[in-house]
Design a protein around this motif. Sequence first.
Motif, short mmCIF file in Angstrom:
data_model
loop_
_atom_site.label_atom_id
_atom_site.label_comp_id
_atom_site.label_asym_id
_atom_site.label_seq_id
_atom_site.Cartn_x
_atom_site.Cartn_y
_atom_site.Cartn_z
N VAL A 127 17.25 -29.10 -15.31
CA VAL A 127 17.74 -30.37 -14.76
C VAL A 127 19.18 -30.55 -15.24
N ASN A 128 20.09 -30.73 -14.30
CA ASN A 128 21.50 -30.94 -14.63
C ASN A 128 21.83 -32.43 -14.52
N ALA A 153 26.84 -29.49 -6.52
CA ALA A 153 26.87 -28.27 -5.70
C ALA A 153 26.25 -27.10 -6.47
N LEU A 154 26.56 -27.01 -7.74
CA LEU A 154 25.99 -25.95 -8.59
C LEU A 154 24.46 -26.06 -8.61
N THR A 155 23.96 -27.28 -8.64
CA THR A 155 22.51 -27.50 -8.69
C THR A 155 21.84 -26.92 -7.43
N LEU A 156 22.41 -27.21 -6.27
CA LEU A 156 21.84 -26.68 -5.02
C LEU A 156 21.89 -25.16 -4.99
N ALA A 157 23.03 -24.60 -5.43
CA ALA A 157 23.17 -23.14 -5.42
C ALA A 157 22.19 -22.49 -6.39
N GLY A 231 16.43 -28.33 -5.81
CA GLY A 231 17.69 -28.58 -5.11
C GLY A 231 17.93 -30.03 -4.76
N THR A 232 17.27 -30.92 -5.49
CA THR A 232 17.42 -32.36 -5.25
C THR A 232 18.35 -32.98 -6.29
N VAL A 233 19.17 -33.94 -5.85
CA VAL A 233 19.96 -34.74 -6.79
C VAL A 233 19.42 -36.17 -6.70
#
Length: 243
Positions: A127-128, A153-157, A231-233
Amino acid sequence: MSEFEGLVAVVTGGASGIGLATARLLAARGATAVALDLDPRVEPPVHGIRADVTDDASVRAAVDEVVERFGRLDVLVNNAGVGAQGDVTANPDDEWHRVLDVNVVGMARVARAALPHLRRSPSAAIVNTGSIAAWAGLPQRALYSASKGAVHALTLAMAADYVREGIRVNAVAPGTADTPWVGRLLDSAPDPAAERAALEARQPHGRLVSADEVAGAIAYLAGPLSGSTAGTVLAVDGGMQGL
Ligand code: NAI
């Protein structure tokens, strides 16, 4: 709830604010929680190990120490971060590099060290900590907002890269949260009470977000109840997003 029983969770920036609230919550729910921080002084049951997320050797040594002492690594909360104020002209290049190094490259660095261990866990999650600043277009936050946009963006990638290996990657996007960081910001304002009122008014729900509320969202994304979420924020912002 003890959904983290038997698991080891590492929280960067875990000695203060959102990170400390998260480490405490994960420990309360059964995890061995380890704060990796520049200043790792924490009280039991949270463990503290010194690490600087801008220093690859320091990060590797700290992650190695976690696995040596506690036997495994299941959850990584990439939370260490620093602030920056001003418009795009306010900070020289070296400050841009410094903030991006902590807030963005730091997350990649810790993930790089943790991934070999996460791959061995049946309950792996990252988790970021992003920010509503990435979405809201806040004035006088150019560098900070750019850094948190990169985190989203890093989280999705990362989610796309690792979800098929069983490692879920998600992020939280807090609104202004009542932490020592914001306390320092208020202390440096000419009129701290007025500044606090302005920050509270900026939140549609009329108050600051609590560190515990952000920790609850992080724990959800780190745990089994979010097993189909990658891939969720997740905004924890009192309704700021989209208003
Ligand atoms: P805080 O300042 O209370 O805690 C941050 C922790 O990170 C500190 O313990 C600090 O020692 C550690 N840290 C800083 N640089 C480090 C480095 N190079 N290596 C290791 N540890 C380092 O801050 P807070 O408010 O708890 O923020 C935590 C995260 O939440 C940050 O990523 C921040 O950007 C994010 N966030 C905070 C919001 C707020 O309003 N407080 C809102 C949205 C996001």
